[in-house]
Motif scaffolding. Structure first.
Motif, PDB file in Angstrom:
ATOM      1  N   ASP A 193     -14.215  78.633 -37.066  1.00  0.00           N
ATOM      2  CA  ASP A 193     -14.273  77.224 -36.700  1.00  0.00           C
ATOM      3  C   ASP A 193     -15.371  76.549 -37.519  1.00  0.00           C
ATOM      4  O   ASP A 193     -16.537  76.945 -37.442  1.00  0.00           O
ATOM      5  CB  ASP A 193     -14.569  77.093 -35.209  1.00  0.00           C
ATOM      6  N   PHE A 194     -14.998  75.543 -38.309  1.00  0.00           N
ATOM      7  CA  PHE A 194     -15.943  74.836 -39.167  1.00  0.00           C
ATOM      8  C   PHE A 194     -16.163  73.426 -38.634  1.00  0.00           C
ATOM      9  O   PHE A 194     -15.214  72.655 -38.487  1.00  0.00           O
ATOM     10  CB  PHE A 194     -15.420  74.757 -40.607  1.00  0.00           C
ATOM     11  N   ALA A 195     -17.410  73.080 -38.351  1.00  0.00           N
ATOM     12  CA  ALA A 195     -17.752  71.713 -37.930  1.00  0.00           C
ATOM     13  C   ALA A 195     -17.896  70.833 -39.166  1.00  0.00           C
ATOM     14  O   ALA A 195     -18.379  71.284 -40.206  1.00  0.00           O
ATOM     15  CB  ALA A 195     -19.046  71.715 -37.118  1.00  0.00           C
ATOM     16  N   TRP A 196     -17.496  69.558 -39.065  1.00  0.00           N
ATOM     17  CA  TRP A 196     -17.490  68.673 -40.224  1.00  0.00           C
ATOM     18  C   TRP A 196     -17.729  67.229 -39.791  1.00  0.00           C
ATOM     19  O   TRP A 196     -17.688  66.897 -38.614  1.00  0.00           O
ATOM     20  CB  TRP A 196     -16.156  68.778 -40.976  1.00  0.00           C
ATOM     21  N   TRP A 197     -17.968  66.378 -40.787  1.00  0.00           N
ATOM     22  CA  TRP A 197     -18.082  64.938 -40.550  1.00  0.00           C
ATOM     23  C   TRP A 197     -17.490  64.174 -41.716  1.00  0.00           C
ATOM     24  O   TRP A 197     -17.380  64.671 -42.826  1.00  0.00           O
ATOM     25  CB  TRP A 197     -19.541  64.514 -40.343  1.00  0.00           C
ATOM     26  N   THR A 198     -17.119  62.935 -41.432  1.00  0.00           N
ATOM     27  CA  THR A 198     -16.639  62.025 -42.470  1.00  0.00           C
ATOM     28  C   THR A 198     -16.858  60.596 -41.983  1.00  0.00           C
ATOM     29  O   THR A 198     -17.391  60.374 -40.891  1.00  0.00           O
ATOM     30  CB  THR A 198     -15.162  62.283 -42.814  1.00  0.00           C
ATOM     31  N   ILE A 199     -16.459  59.627 -42.777  1.00  0.00           N
ATOM     32  CA  ILE A 199     -16.600  58.209 -42.444  1.00  0.00           C
ATOM     33  C   ILE A 199     -15.253  57.522 -42.647  1.00  0.00           C
ATOM     34  O   ILE A 199     -14.561  57.786 -43.636  1.00  0.00           O
ATOM     35  CB  ILE A 199     -17.667  57.529 -43.325  1.00  0.00           C
ATOM     36  N   ILE A 200     -14.881  56.655 -41.716  1.00  0.00           N
ATOM     37  CA  ILE A 200     -13.653  55.880 -41.861  1.00  0.00           C
ATOM     38  C   ILE A 200     -13.983  54.398 -41.665  1.00  0.00           C
ATOM     39  O   ILE A 200     -15.045  54.037 -41.161  1.00  0.00           O
ATOM     40  CB  ILE A 200     -12.560  56.312 -40.857  1.00  0.00           C
ATOM     41  N   GLY A 201     -13.051  53.551 -42.068  1.00  0.00           N
ATOM     42  CA  GLY A 201     -13.201  52.114 -41.894  1.00  0.00           C
ATOM     43  C   GLY A 201     -11.996  51.403 -42.458  1.00  0.00           C
ATOM     44  O   GLY A 201     -11.115  52.025 -43.068  1.00  0.00           O
ATOM     45  N   CYS A 202     -11.925  50.098 -42.276  1.00  0.00           N
ATOM     46  CA  CYS A 202     -10.817  49.323 -42.841  1.00  0.00           C
ATOM     47  C   CYS A 202     -10.886  49.340 -44.361  1.00  0.00           C
ATOM     48  O   CYS A 202     -11.969  49.375 -44.953  1.00  0.00           O
ATOM     49  CB  CYS A 202     -10.860  47.883 -42.332  1.00  0.00           C
ATOM     50  N   ASP A 203      -9.726  49.315 -44.991  1.00  0.00           N
ATOM     51  CA  ASP A 203      -9.644  49.325 -46.450  1.00  0.00           C
ATOM     52  C   ASP A 203     -10.228  48.021 -46.999  1.00  0.00           C
ATOM     53  O   ASP A 203      -9.711  46.937 -46.711  1.00  0.00           O
ATOM     54  CB  ASP A 203      -8.178  49.466 -46.867  1.00  0.00           C
ATOM     55  N   PRO A 204     -11.291  48.091 -47.803  1.00  0.00           N
ATOM     56  CA  PRO A 204     -11.896  46.852 -48.323  1.00  0.00           C
ATOM     57  C   PRO A 204     -11.032  46.153 -49.364  1.00  0.00           C
ATOM     58  O   PRO A 204     -11.329  45.020 -49.749  1.00  0.00           O
ATOM     59  CB  PRO A 204     -13.216  47.342 -48.929  1.00  0.00           C
ATOM     60  N   ASN A 205      -9.980  46.801 -49.824  1.00  0.00           N
ATOM     61  CA  ASN A 205      -9.123  46.205 -50.842  1.00  0.00           C
ATOM     62  C   ASN A 205      -8.039  45.306 -50.253  1.00  0.00           C
ATOM     63  O   ASN A 205      -7.281  44.692 -50.997  1.00  0.00           O
ATOM     64  CB  ASN A 205      -8.463  47.300 -51.683  1.00  0.00           C
ATOM     65  N   THR A 206      -7.958  45.252 -48.927  1.00  0.00           N
ATOM     66  CA  THR A 206      -6.984  44.363 -48.303  1.00  0.00           C
ATOM     67  C   THR A 206      -7.569  42.952 -48.214  1.00  0.00           C
ATOM     68  O   THR A 206      -8.783  42.779 -48.118  1.00  0.00           O
ATOM     69  CB  THR A 206      -6.617  44.852 -46.892  1.00  0.00           C
ATOM     70  N   PRO A 207      -6.717  41.942 -48.227  1.00  0.00           N
ATOM     71  CA  PRO A 207      -7.222  40.557 -48.246  1.00  0.00           C
ATOM     72  C   PRO A 207      -7.739  40.068 -46.908  1.00  0.00           C
ATOM     73  O   PRO A 207      -8.227  38.945 -46.819  1.00  0.00           O
ATOM     74  CB  PRO A 207      -5.978  39.759 -48.684  1.00  0.00           C
ATOM     75  N   ASP A 208      -7.649  40.885 -45.859  1.00  0.00           N
ATOM     76  CA  ASP A 208      -8.118  40.432 -44.545  1.00  0.00           C
ATOM     77  C   ASP A 208      -9.616  40.141 -44.586  1.00  0.00           C
ATOM     78  O   ASP A 208     -10.389  40.879 -45.188  1.00  0.00           O
ATOM     79  CB  ASP A 208      -7.833  41.507 -43.490  1.00  0.00           C
ATOM     80  N   VAL A 209     -10.021  39.086 -43.914  1.00  0.00           N
ATOM     81  CA  VAL A 209     -11.424  38.671 -43.968  1.00  0.00           C
ATOM     82  C   VAL A 209     -12.179  39.022 -42.687  1.00  0.00           C
ATOM     83  O   VAL A 209     -13.390  38.868 -42.616  1.00  0.00           O
ATOM     84  CB  VAL A 209     -11.538  37.153 -44.215  1.00  0.00           C
TER      85      VAL A 209
END
Length: 420
Positions: free
Chosen positions: A113-129
């Protein structure tokens, strides 16, 4: 026995030259990893052997071994292993390989069992403001999601203009979890699949594409003695400003439009059901691809949305009808329009369905691009008088994308939505 590869003067077959009892297509990568772990090697170098009888030659790294393992792949059988060396052959040089090869077969299936981390978020390349910001830490399907304390600022380069960029504030989220695998690479790949599915579900839930913003990393750090030790989510630092941007050019995040959101409960409730349904996972990932392509590759985004709707429509049919003579699946267009009619009015579903099934076929079969792709995304002058087929297509694409998102939301959440 065989002509020796260059650089070697002797070879010794293992297992009396017989193929190993190993399903190499299923377990070959795991087995070779276990071989070199048994040798306490830090890794290996692999080279193909072009001359007969082919195969791969593996040389260990980080050990005192100066020999190599030649692995041959007879058709329909397990691999044949031969030890290669230079100078005088000796049992001392061969025995570690014999032990490692045999031991590795017995260890197949053992995982860590390997513990891990990452980061997610909205795609900055979309035109949504609007910057979506997770309101509080939460748990979803064994994953811990913790929002960053500040909005993340970055300048996103223009797709077709090196002199133009877009200011973006996004709410990033730290994600931690653990995954099983015979090594960290396998575990991290499984983790990345879970993250991709999570981003696909969040994209459906919020109507904006979410993406992974960092690689999957071990949830460990080096201490003062140079050894690794566990770390927790508070040790993960997310900067407020992209390292590629200047601090003095960053507008305050108070100028950014933000929206606080919570992870919908249906994602955790339906996670196991969704992951067991490969066709649903395929539809989610396909829709996610469409969202990511929409800004700059609208014709292929349309293709993704059409196949998503079509796949969901096919789920209602136990056995797809086929032409008695040519065996081609029939009625796909009708099922596509019927699926759309579950979330938009029937008349609109029929019109939108006929347009996009035609556009989809021309792209898939003739390579036709219907949007602004041929002009690198540039919008032509338009006064509302002349016909502009690219503009018409991309306007309709937003309608299809919204319908596909609602249909997938209904299927994924298990909640029927009324046509709107």
């Amino acid at each position: 026995m065989f002509p020796l590869p260059d650089g070697f003067t002797w070879l010794v077959p293992l297992n009396d030259g017989a193929p190993l009892d190993l399903d190499r297509r299923k377990n070959g990568d795991e087995w070779i990893h276990l071989v070199f772990r048994r040798l306490r090697a830090t890794g290996f170098q692999m080279s193909g052997h072009a001359a007969f009888p082919g195969g791969h030659i593996y040389r260990p790294s980080g050990t005192e071994h100066r020999t190599a393992l030649w692995v041959l792949f007879p058709t329909g059988q397990g691999p044949i292993c031969l030890v290669l060396g230079d100078g005088d052959p000796s049992e001392v040089a061969v025995e570690p390989w014999r032990d490692a090869v045999t031991h590795a077969i017995g260890q197949i299936g053992a995982v860590t069992d390997f513990a891990w981390w990452t980061i997610i978020g909205c795609d900055p390349n979309t035109p949504d403001v609007v910057a979506l910001r997770l309101s509080e830490p939460t748990e979803v399907a064994g994953l811990r999601l913790v929002p960053a304390l500040e909005l993340f600022y970055e300048n996103v380069p223009g797709r077709f203009n090196i002199f133009q960029s877009n200011d973006r504030h996004t709410g990033l989220v730290k994600v931690t979890g653990s995954s099983m695998g015979y090594n960290s690479n396998v575990a991290h790949e499984e983790a990345a699949r879970r993250i991709r599915l999570l981003c696909s579900l969040l994209s459906v839930a919020f109507g904006m594409p979410w993406i992974q913003r960092s690689s999957v990393n071990p949830l460990t750090r080096f201490n003062g003695h140079g050894d690794t030790e566990p770390m927790n989510v508070d040790d993960i630092h997310i900067p407020a400003i992209s390292p590629w941007d200047r601090d003095d050019e960053v507008p305050p995040d108070t100028e950014a439009l933000t929206q606080s959101v919570e992870i919908p409960r249906w994602i955790g409730r339906r996670w196991e059901t969704i992951t067991r349904d490969k066709r649903m996972v395929d539809a989610l990932l396909n829709h996610h691809e469409g969202q990511l392509m929409m800004a700059h590759h609208p014709s292929h985004a349309a293709l993704a949305f059409v196949t998503t709707v079509e796949a969901l429509g096919n789920r209602k049919v136990k056995k797809l009808p086929r032409c008695r003579e040519c065996r081609v699946v029939t009625g796909s267009g009708d099922r596509f329009r019927d699926a759309l009619a579950r979330v938009i009015p029937a008349q609109e579903a029929d019109a939108l369905g006929r347009k996009f099934y035609n556009w989809r076929s021309r792209t898939a079969h003739d390579g036709v691009l219907h949007g602004t792709e041929p002009a690198f995304g540039a919008w032509a002058f338009w006064s509302g008088i002349s016909e502009n087929t690219a503009r018409d297509f991309e306007r309709e694409l937003y309608s299809l994308a919204a319908a596909a998102q609602r249909l997938l939301l209904s299927e994924a959440s298990g909640e029927e939505l009324r046509p709107t």
